[in-house]
Design an enzyme around this catalytic site. Sequence first.
Site, short mmCIF file in Angstrom:
data_model
loop_
_atom_site.label_atom_id
_atom_site.label_comp_id
_atom_site.label_asym_id
_atom_site.label_seq_id
_atom_site.Cartn_x
_atom_site.Cartn_y
_atom_site.Cartn_z
N GLU A 162 4.31 -24.58 0.61
CA GLU A 162 3.89 -24.43 -0.80
C GLU A 162 3.39 -22.98 -0.99
O GLU A 162 2.76 -22.41 -0.08
CB GLU A 162 2.71 -25.40 -1.04
N ASN B 91 3.37 -24.80 -10.26
CA ASN B 91 3.42 -24.74 -8.80
C ASN B 91 4.73 -25.42 -8.42
O ASN B 91 4.86 -26.65 -8.52
CB ASN B 91 2.20 -25.48 -8.23
N LYS C 95 5.09 -29.27 -9.32
CA LYS C 95 4.03 -30.14 -8.78
C LYS C 95 3.35 -30.96 -9.88
O LYS C 95 2.90 -30.43 -10.89
CB LYS C 95 3.00 -29.27 -8.05
N GLU D 194 -6.28 -25.17 -9.14
CA GLU D 194 -4.86 -25.35 -9.49
C GLU D 194 -4.70 -25.75 -10.96
O GLU D 194 -3.72 -25.38 -11.61
CB GLU D 194 -4.21 -26.40 -8.58
N CYS E 254 2.34 -30.66 -1.48
CA CYS E 254 0.96 -30.81 -0.99
C CYS E 254 0.24 -32.09 -1.45
O CYS E 254 0.51 -33.15 -0.92
CB CYS E 254 0.16 -29.56 -1.35
N ASN F 243 -0.71 -26.47 1.40
CA ASN F 243 -1.84 -25.59 1.76
C ASN F 243 -3.07 -26.48 1.68
O ASN F 243 -3.57 -26.76 0.58
CB ASN F 243 -2.05 -24.46 0.74
N1 CDV Z 1 -2.71 -27.48 -2.29
C1 CDV Z 1 -3.18 -28.74 -2.36
O1 CDV Z 1 -2.66 -29.55 -3.12
N2 CDV Z 1 -4.22 -29.06 -1.57
C2 CDV Z 1 -4.85 -30.36 -1.58
C3 CDV Z 1 -6.32 -30.29 -1.26
C4 CDV Z 1 -7.04 -29.53 -2.27
C5 CDV Z 1 -6.92 -31.67 -1.15
C6 CDV Z 1 -4.19 -31.30 -0.58
O2 CDV Z 1 -3.90 -32.43 -0.97
O3 CDV Z 1 -4.03 -30.95 0.57
#
Ligand code: CDV
Length: 311
Positions: free
Chosen positions: A47, A110, A127, A146, A172, A197
């Site tokens: 990501e 994103n 996303k 975000e 993510c 991330n």
């Molecule tokens: N980049 C993300 O989406 N990170 C989230 C954190 C913030 C919980 C994740 O689900 O890993």
Amino acid sequence: MSRKQVFAVAQMGPVHLNDTKEATVARLMEMLQEAHGRGARWVVFPELALTTFFPRYVYDDPAEYDRFYEEGLPSPAMIPLFDLARTFGIGFYLGYAEKLVENGIVHRFNTSVLVSPTGEILGKYRKIHLPGTKDPIGDPEFEHLEKRYFEVGDMGFPVFKTDAGPMGMCICNDRRWPETFRTMALRGAQIFMLGYNTPTRNIHHNEPVHLREHHHRLSLESAAYQNGAWVMAAAKCGSEDGFAMIGGSSIVSPTGETVTRAVTEEDEVISYNCDLDLGAYIRRSVFNFAKHRRPEFYGPITGQVGVEMDP
Ligand code: CDV
């Protein structure tokens, strides 16, 4: 006879605020080269792979954060990577911050893009499950903004036909939501591509650090098994200017078993020769959706957001 293809996951170590996109893309290209050497047909990058995880910082003026976004596809920064992948005949997933202007209105997402081994842009995913807040919480160590820098994705969970089988993408935080994977699986996805991330310390409460990794693994393995699909997951990890993120990039088989896993928090390529028919027996038996699903009882999943109890 099994149908096999080598998949690679290109985990990235930290990208610092002052790293140039050229230097970062050069790292991606080096990993692409390594994946090619291992005979990979597909590679998954993380990501927001071209920059540091900038939503941890508070900016007010778009002029301050515009530099993190890409316009056009491939954007100028991405062109060398796209060219090299086409030369090698490797398809890939790449996460990036997308900016576009439509009818005079600026949109930011994103996003991830899926490119075929022949260099065709198969499509994008934006996303949907954006974590964190729009407004700063006032603690620089735990900001996760975000919702400030991105709109909620407007493309649903598309699935793309590829030479390896139907592929879906997510990003993510999406991986923590079973709805993400089931929606893609109901559209036929047999391979899930994802980049992430994930801060090592929880953003909102004092969860023990080891649970960050555990919940990550739990989400991938259950998604794979419950949908009879392969999961390819690429981290950007390590300490970005003092902000630590977990590694644990993995390839998970449709049986729910992690078949290979990164061991560092640096740039690291992992790969596996995947039997693309392995999930078929699961999709024919215990998770034969057509035979066993009971959508007449699943209404709350699409009909409501929060918990609603009968009076
Ligand atoms: N980049 C993300 O989406 N990170 C989230 C954190 C913030 C919980 C994740 O689900 O890993």
